[in-house]
Write an enzyme that holds these catalytic residues in place. Structure first.
Site, short mmCIF file in Angstrom:
data_model
loop_
_atom_site.label_atom_id
_atom_site.label_comp_id
_atom_site.label_asym_id
_atom_site.label_seq_id
_atom_site.Cartn_x
_atom_site.Cartn_y
_atom_site.Cartn_z
N ASP A 33 59.57 30.20 66.95
CA ASP A 33 58.34 29.60 66.42
C ASP A 33 57.65 30.62 65.51
OD1 ASP A 33 55.75 28.50 66.06
OD2 ASP A 33 55.83 27.52 68.02
N HIS A 43 58.59 25.33 65.17
CA HIS A 43 57.33 25.00 65.85
C HIS A 43 57.31 23.55 66.32
CE1 HIS A 43 53.16 25.11 66.93
NE2 HIS A 43 52.82 24.24 66.00
N SER A 71 51.57 21.64 70.05
CA SER A 71 50.71 22.46 69.20
C SER A 71 49.23 22.21 69.53
CB SER A 71 51.02 22.20 67.73
OG SER A 71 50.41 23.16 66.89
N MET A 72 48.43 21.73 68.58
CA MET A 72 47.04 21.42 68.90
C MET A 72 46.97 20.39 70.01
SD MET A 72 43.88 20.15 66.45
CE MET A 72 44.39 18.42 66.29
N PHE A 75 48.27 19.36 65.03
CA PHE A 75 47.45 19.50 63.83
C PHE A 75 48.26 19.10 62.60
CE2 PHE A 75 45.62 22.31 60.48
CZ PHE A 75 44.30 21.89 60.53
#
Length: 257
Positions: free
Chosen positions: A194, A224, A95-96, A27
């Site tokens: 994270d 992250h 992530s996304m 994202f």
């Protein structure tokens, strides 16, 4: 007018071989976050493709024009194309991108699925209110700092539309709801430092999938966006070993059939 893609944010293809690996950025991110990983996988004999998700890699305002359906459609199309040309097909996302990887593994038979820092649970509880808040707070900034990251590969947005958080939230819920549909080998990668994704996300994923082959890799000192941080070599080494093992699992399964 054609949108201008940010420097180093372009999608890429590299390497060759019968095992294709689709890399999906996160994202507000871009393929730059997956570039070093792609180079390592290509050097190890994999065919690698990294796509640029709609609304990304240009300017934050472009995210207002896309939805979670657009992101999912783009990865579905890329997966279809790669699966048609490769004997083995795996997907890995940050992530996304990890959430999208899980959804792909729910929908199709992949050789392996590797979600990296996939947000099943996050520290920020705001996501549930994003759609309601978007008319009053149309844009948001990033939460986590960017230390320990290679700046030349950290290409993405510093702000994003608030309504896009709702689209991310829809994908997170969809991925978690249908985890049991995944039977392919799954390797979860997560950093203990994270500040975006809660660590229990790993256990939720691995306890929810129906896979027989499951693994986890914990990073000790990464943010992250761990794919361009200090432990990236640890990530790619684990990925390569897991992907090769998954090839043998699929080969054995096909022989039985």
């Amino acid at each position: 007018m054609e949108k201008r893609i940010l420097k180093n944010a372009q999608p890429f293809e590299m390497g060759s071989g019968e095992h294709g690996v689709l890399l999906i950025h996160g994202f507000t991110g871009s393929p730059a976050h997956m570039r070093l990983m792609g180079e390592d996988l290509a050097a190890a004999g994999f065919y690698v493709k990294a796509i640029l998700l709609p609304g990304h890699g240009t300017r934050p305002e472009d995210m207002k024009k896309v939805t979670w359906q657009d992101w999912l459609l783009s990865v579905r199309q890329a997966a279809k194309e790669m699966q048609e040309k490769c004997r083995y097909f795996s997907v890995a996302g940050l992530s996304m991108g990890g959430v999208l990887s899980l959804i792909l593994a729910q929908e199709r038979d992949v050789t392996a699925c590797i979600p990296i820092a996939a947000p099943i649970r996050i520290f920020n509880p705001f996501r549930r209110l994003a759609l309601l808040a978007s008319p009053f707070v149309p844009m948001m900034g990033k939460g986590e700092g960017r230390k320990l990251i290679l700046p030349e590969y950290d290409v993405g947005y510093d702000t994003h539309p608030t309504k896009s958080v709702h689209d991310l939230s829809v994908l997170m819920d969809k991925a978690r709801r249908d985890l049991a549909l995944i039977h392919s080998p799954v390797l979860c990668i997560q950093s203990m430092k994270d500040k975006t994704v809660r660590p229990e996300s790993v256990d939720i994923i691995l306890e929810g999938v129906s896979s027989r082959e499951k693994g986890k890799l914990w990073l000790e000192n990464s943010p992250h966006v761990c794919t361009i941080a200090g432990e990236r070599d640890k990530i790619t080494k684990a990925m390569i070993a897991f992907l090769r093992k998954a090839e043998q699992t699929e080969l054995t399964k096909n022989v039985r059939v």
